[in-house]
Design an enzyme around this catalytic site. Structure first.
Site, PDB file in Angstrom:
ATOM      1  N   ARG A  98    -182.344 -51.175 -10.980  1.00 13.41           N
ATOM      2  CA  ARG A  98    -182.967 -50.514  -9.849  1.00 13.41           C
ATOM      3  C   ARG A  98    -183.151 -49.042 -10.186  1.00 13.41           C
ATOM      4  O   ARG A  98    -182.196 -48.267 -10.197  1.00 13.41           O
ATOM      5  CB  ARG A  98    -182.081 -50.671  -8.608  1.00 13.41           C
ATOM      6  CG  ARG A  98    -182.774 -50.307  -7.301  1.00 13.41           C
ATOM      7  CD  ARG A  98    -181.770 -50.239  -6.163  1.00 13.41           C
ATOM      8  NE  ARG A  98    -181.054 -48.961  -6.172  1.00 13.41           N
ATOM      9  CZ  ARG A  98    -179.785 -48.789  -5.784  1.00 13.41           C
ATOM     10  NH1 ARG A  98    -179.075 -49.810  -5.385  1.00 13.41           N
ATOM     11  NH2 ARG A  98    -179.230 -47.591  -5.802  1.00 13.41           N
ATOM     12  N   HIS A 153    -181.443 -47.242  -3.124  1.00 11.38           N
ATOM     13  CA  HIS A 153    -181.238 -48.540  -2.465  1.00 11.38           C
ATOM     14  C   HIS A 153    -182.255 -48.717  -1.337  1.00 11.38           C
ATOM     15  O   HIS A 153    -182.879 -49.764  -1.204  1.00 11.38           O
ATOM     16  CB  HIS A 153    -179.814 -48.618  -1.924  1.00 11.38           C
ATOM     17  CG  HIS A 153    -179.545 -49.834  -1.096  1.00 11.38           C
ATOM     18  ND1 HIS A 153    -179.490 -51.103  -1.623  1.00 11.38           N
ATOM     19  CD2 HIS A 153    -179.324 -49.965   0.242  1.00 11.38           C
ATOM     20  CE1 HIS A 153    -179.245 -51.968  -0.663  1.00 11.38           C
ATOM     21  NE2 HIS A 153    -179.144 -51.307   0.486  1.00 11.38           N
ATOM     22  N   TYR A 169    -173.923 -41.106  -6.325  1.00 11.87           N
ATOM     23  CA  TYR A 169    -173.051 -42.052  -7.024  1.00 11.87           C
ATOM     24  C   TYR A 169    -173.479 -42.346  -8.451  1.00 11.87           C
ATOM     25  O   TYR A 169    -172.757 -42.994  -9.188  1.00 11.87           O
ATOM     26  CB  TYR A 169    -172.935 -43.362  -6.220  1.00 11.87           C
ATOM     27  CG  TYR A 169    -174.244 -44.019  -5.851  1.00 11.87           C
ATOM     28  CD1 TYR A 169    -174.907 -44.862  -6.743  1.00 11.87           C
ATOM     29  CD2 TYR A 169    -174.807 -43.821  -4.596  1.00 11.87           C
ATOM     30  CE1 TYR A 169    -176.102 -45.480  -6.399  1.00 11.87           C
ATOM     31  CE2 TYR A 169    -176.002 -44.435  -4.246  1.00 11.87           C
ATOM     32  CZ  TYR A 169    -176.642 -45.265  -5.147  1.00 11.87           C
ATOM     33  OH  TYR A 169    -177.823 -45.869  -4.791  1.00 11.87           O
TER      34      TYR A 169
END
Length: 349
Positions: free
Chosen positions: A239, A243, A252
């Site tokens: 990805r 998100h 993160y």
């Protein structure tokens, strides 16, 4: 691990030049959709959006593997798979604007996008069981991410499929992240595919950034599934973006991911480069399919914008004409609020 791009020439596979061009065409189409949808969300045209940049090859490959009668159970990030399967772009845009997913009344056998994590997995197994009971020759393919494998629905769905020989392919897009949780914090298993062993079904891994390899693996899995042998496919991809549009991956992600170069490289660039090396596309082809995708997107946005905004009382339209007194009062109250505050309900989306 199954892979074609970078390891074999096209003439060493069961695919031809048109298969490769079709895959590249749909990867370009869906990449442009993702870019446009993200831009539309950022200017308030629609609500939150889950980008899928980096996962187009896996989804296009799986879509091209499906037979017309096979049933698709998508998750919220499966937009490329839906588009490559034949769902109009405008339907997906309208869904993000609060409308039902089937505005065009298309006949593609696809179930509604599942937003709750993994809830669609038992549904797909159940649909496969129904196909068996009805003596129908189709399989269901259900999409989910690596994070979904930590949900009970995943284990229940695979267990039912294994016990009842449901014609179902479980298609996991292992994109490295379950929102902000990396794969090594998600499971201690050697892989996602190995989890199939616990349920007596086959588990396979494929380079998910290789659309032809993904198509080959999913085609084989669907053939096995139609014969009563469900399969778990783990497509390794990455990805590249957030998100969702409410996410900030810089919180993160720290530096380059500790993954193989083939897994984190842009699948569009990688596949286009391989197709050039095979002598089956040129820059003119890429320009042509990009222009066509832009035109298709323009029409999709126009279609979505032409759909009238529903009135508050429209929520009662599916109810019987002989409405209970309390429902009539609610409808009248909704109409009164709209009449009293017309500016609230006239705002452009």
């Amino acid at each position: 691990m199954t892979r074609i791009v970078g390891t074999r020439d096209l003439d060493e596979t069961r695919f031809d030049a048109e298969d490769a061009r079709a895959a590249l065409r749909d990867i370009v189409r869906t990449r442009r959709f993702d870019e446009r949808a993200l831009a539309l969300q950022r200017r308030g045209w629609m609500s939150g959006y889950p980008p899928f940049e980096g996962q187009e090859a896996a989804q296009v490959g799986a879509a091209h593997a499906m037979a017309p009668e096979d049933h698709l159970f998508p998750t919220y990030r499966s937009n490329a798979l839906q588009i490559a399967r034949g769902v109009p772009m405008s339907d997906i845009l309208l869904f993000r604007r609060g409308f039902p997913e089937y505005h065009s009344d298309h006949d593609v056998p696809v179930f509604p996008q599942a937003v709750p994590i993994a809830s669609q997995i038992p549904h797909a197994a159940g649909a496969g069981m129904a196909a068996t009971y009805a003596d129908e020759d189709w399989a269901s393919l259900v999409c989910f991410g690596d994070g979904a494998t930590s949900e009970g629905d995943f284990h229940e769905g695979l267990n039912f499929a294994g016990v009842f020989d449901a014609p179902t392919v479980f298609f996991c897009e292992n994109n490295g992240w379950a929102i902000s949780l990396p794969r090594e914090r998600q499971t201690a298993s050697e892989s996602i595919a190995v989890k199939a062993d616990a349920y007596g079904i086959e588990g396979v891994r494929v380079d998910g950034n290789d659309p032809l390899a993904t198509r080959a693996v999913v085609e084989n899995a669907l053939e096995r599934a139609r014969d009563g042998d469900p399969v778990l496919v783990e497509a390794l991809t990455y990805r590249r973006g957030a998100h969702t549009t409410a996410d900030d991956p810089s919180q993160y992600r720290d530096g380059d991911p500790d993954l193989p170069a083939w897994r984190v490289r842009d699948p569009l660039d990688r596949f286009a480069e391989w197709c050039r090396e095979q002598g089956i596309v040129d820059d003119g082809f890429l320009e042509e399919v990009t222009d066509a995708a832009n035109d298709e997107l323009g029409e999709a946005v126009e279609t979505a914008e032409s759909v009238p905004r529903p009135e508050p009382e429209d929520m009662f339209d599916s109810l019987s004409e002989d409405l209970p007194a309390d429902v009539r009062r609610q409808r009248e109250a909704a109409r009164a609020v709209a009449d009293e505050h017309p500016e609230t309900y006239e705002l452009d989306r």
